[in-house]
Design an enzyme around this catalytic site. Structure first.
Site, PDB file in Angstrom:
ATOM      1  N   MET A  74     -16.662  -1.729   6.541  1.00 28.23           N
ATOM      2  CA  MET A  74     -17.463  -1.360   5.353  1.00 28.23           C
ATOM      3  C   MET A  74     -18.858  -1.975   5.370  1.00 28.23           C
ATOM      4  O   MET A  74     -19.374  -2.390   4.344  1.00 28.23           O
ATOM      5  CB  MET A  74     -16.722  -1.773   4.066  1.00 28.23           C
ATOM      6  CG  MET A  74     -15.355  -1.135   3.916  1.00 28.23           C
ATOM      7  SD  MET A  74     -14.357  -1.824   2.586  1.00 28.23           S
ATOM      8  CE  MET A  74     -13.914  -3.438   3.256  1.00 28.23           C
ATOM      9  N   GLY A  94      -5.609   2.316   6.281  1.00 32.47           N
ATOM     10  CA  GLY A  94      -5.462   1.067   7.024  1.00 32.47           C
ATOM     11  C   GLY A  94      -4.187   0.348   6.649  1.00 32.47           C
ATOM     12  O   GLY A  94      -3.121   0.951   6.502  1.00 32.47           O
ATOM     13  N   ILE A 101      -5.164  -5.954   4.590  1.00 31.24           N
ATOM     14  CA  ILE A 101      -6.410  -6.249   5.301  1.00 31.24           C
ATOM     15  C   ILE A 101      -7.529  -5.465   4.623  1.00 31.24           C
ATOM     16  O   ILE A 101      -7.680  -4.254   4.837  1.00 31.24           O
ATOM     17  CB  ILE A 101      -6.310  -5.908   6.800  1.00 31.24           C
ATOM     18  CG1 ILE A 101      -5.206  -6.741   7.456  1.00 31.24           C
ATOM     19  CG2 ILE A 101      -7.650  -6.155   7.499  1.00 31.24           C
ATOM     20  CD1 ILE A 101      -5.049  -6.506   8.940  1.00 31.24           C
ATOM     21  N   LYS A 123     -12.089   4.893  -3.662  1.00 34.44           N
ATOM     22  CA  LYS A 123     -13.406   4.279  -3.819  1.00 34.44           C
ATOM     23  C   LYS A 123     -14.296   4.709  -2.665  1.00 34.44           C
ATOM     24  O   LYS A 123     -13.883   4.740  -1.523  1.00 34.44           O
ATOM     25  CB  LYS A 123     -13.295   2.754  -3.828  1.00 34.44           C
ATOM     26  CG  LYS A 123     -12.372   2.181  -4.883  1.00 34.44           C
ATOM     27  CD  LYS A 123     -12.282   0.663  -4.741  1.00 34.44           C
ATOM     28  CE  LYS A 123     -11.325   0.074  -5.765  1.00 34.44           C
ATOM     29  NZ  LYS A 123      -9.919   0.466  -5.495  1.00 34.44           N
ATOM     30  N   ASP A 127      -5.821   6.543  -1.780  1.00 34.00           N
ATOM     31  CA  ASP A 127      -7.204   6.143  -1.530  1.00 34.00           C
ATOM     32  C   ASP A 127      -8.046   7.313  -1.027  1.00 34.00           C
ATOM     33  O   ASP A 127      -7.539   8.367  -0.644  1.00 34.00           O
ATOM     34  CB  ASP A 127      -7.247   5.019  -0.494  1.00 34.00           C
ATOM     35  CG  ASP A 127      -7.067   3.648  -1.113  1.00 34.00           C
ATOM     36  OD1 ASP A 127      -7.126   3.540  -2.342  1.00 34.00           O
ATOM     37  OD2 ASP A 127      -6.878   2.679  -0.350  1.00 34.00           O
ATOM     38  N   THR A 171      -4.251  -1.088  10.853  1.00 34.15           N
ATOM     39  CA  THR A 171      -5.579  -1.344  10.313  1.00 34.15           C
ATOM     40  C   THR A 171      -6.639  -0.725  11.214  1.00 34.15           C
ATOM     41  O   THR A 171      -6.445  -0.532  12.420  1.00 34.15           O
ATOM     42  CB  THR A 171      -5.816  -2.848  10.139  1.00 34.15           C
ATOM     43  OG1 THR A 171      -7.072  -3.047   9.455  1.00 34.15           O
ATOM     44  CG2 THR A 171      -5.873  -3.568  11.475  1.00 34.15           C
TER      45      THR A 171
END
Length: 286
Positions: A203, A122, A126, A90, A69, A151
Site C-alpha cells: 500500500m 491476502g 498481515i 477500502k 474487501d 499474503t
C-alpha cells in the site's frame, strides 16, 4: 463454577461448526435456547481462486453472510452464490465503512445466529486489520476463527519469480505498510537500510516519491534494486524493474496502477535470470 463433567458445564460450552448454543441452567427446552453464530476471518489471497486454501473454500461454502474487501475477486465471491454479500472494502482515502462500524457489523450479524465470513484479500493478520476485528468479536463473547490466506508478498514472489530470500543475497525479509493507523505515510526509513534483506512495501505506491527520497536521504544506496508489481496473480499483472534512484521516473512513465506491491533488495535482479525471455513492463514501452 460447575465441573467440566457436569451437564450444566457441557450445555453452556456446547459448540459445533455452525455456532454456539447456550442453555439457561441446563434446560433443553427450545424456548430457553439461544443460538449465536460465528465469525470467520478468511484470507482470500490475491484474488486467484486457485490460491485459496481448502479450509477457506469450505468456510465460504457454509456462510450465511460474506463481508468482503475491495480486492476480493468475483470468482471467489461466486463460490457461495446464496450467501448475502456486504461490501465493506477500502480504497486509498475512500472507505465504504469506517473500521469500527465493520467491527460492530460482524458482532451484530453473529448475534443474529449467522455464520459470518469476513473475507479479506491476502491474509487476515498481515496488514488486514484482522487482529482488531477479532478483538471486538471475542470481547462480545462470540466465537471467532482466523483462516490463513496467501499474503500478497508471497503471492508476488512466486508469480514473478523474485525469491524473497536467497542464501547469496537476503537472509531476512521485512513486510512494511506504506501508511500508519493515522493514514500518514510510514517514514521509519532507518529500519530499512540493512544490507542482505528484502523489503516488501504494501500500500505504498501513491507515496513512492516520498518513499524513495526518504530512503535515499537516510543513506540507502541509489543503485539498490527495486521492483513494482501491479495486480499480482491476475491477468493484467505488470512488472516494473529499476533501482531506488530510478524507479520514480520509470513509474512516472509506466503509470502502473494500484493495487501494487514494491520489492527492494538484491533479490530483485533475479527476475531477469528466472524469467528467461519474459518482458518487463518498461520493455513494452520502448
Amino acid at each position: 463454577m460447575p465441573s467440566i463433567n457436569s451437564p450444566v458445564y457441557q450445555d453452556v460450552s456446547a459448540f459445533d461448526d455452525i455456532g454456539y448454543t447456550f442453555y439457561r441452567h441446563g434446560a433443553k427446552d427450545d424456548k430457553f435456547r439461544a443460538k449465536i453464530g460465528k465469525v470467520y476471518l478468511v484470507g482470500a489471497g490475491t484474488g486467484d481462486p486457485e490460491l485459496l486454501t481448502i479450509k477457506a473454500y469450505k468456510a465460504i461454502l457454509k456462510a450465511d453472510v460474506i463481508c468482503y474487501d475491495n480486492l476480493v475477486s468475483d470468482e471467489i465471491l461466486a463460490i457461495n452464490p446464496t450467501a448475502e454479500k456486504i461490501y465493506v472494502g477500502k480504497k486509498c482515502a475512500k472507505h465504504s465503512m469506517p473500521q469500527q462500524d465493520i467491527n460492530g457489523l460482524l458482532v451484530t450479524l453473529a448475534k443474529q445466529g449467522k455464520i459470518v465470513i469476513r473475507l479479506k484479500s491476502g491474509d487476515p493478520f498481515i496488514f488486514g486489520r484482522g487482529g482488531e476485528e477479532m478483538q471486538t468479536v471475542v470481547s462480545a463473547g462470540i466465537a471467532c476463527e482466523s483462516i490463513a490466506g496467501i499474503t500478497t508478498a508471497l503471492a508476488v514472489a512466486n508469480s514473478v519469480n523474485i525469491p524473497l530470500t536467497h542464501r547469496d543475497y537476503a537472509q531476512s525479509v521485512k513486510f512494511v505498510t506504506g501508511f500508519l493507523k493515522t493514514d500518514t505515510p510510514n517514514e521509519q526509513y532507518a529500519e530499512l537500510l540493512a544490507d542482505n534483506q528484502t523489503v516488501i512495501f504494501y500500500m505504498g505506491l501513491n507515496t513512492l516519491p516520498n518513499l524513495t527520497q526518504g530512503l535515499l536521504q537516510a543513506g540507502k544506496s541509489a543503485d539498490t534494486p527495486f521492483a513494482i508489481i501491479s495486480n499480482v496473480s491476475r491477468d493484467n499483472e505488470q512488472v516494473l524493474i529499476g533501482e531506488l534512484g530510478t524507479i520514480q521516473d520509470l513509474q512516472a512513465k509506466a503509470q502502473l496502477l494500484s493495487p501494487a506491491v514494491m520489492i527492494m533488495g538484491d533479490v530483485v535482479p533475479l527476475y531477469h535470470e528466472l524469467n528467461g525471455n519474459k518482458q518487463t513492463y518498461q520493455d513494452l514501452l520502448a
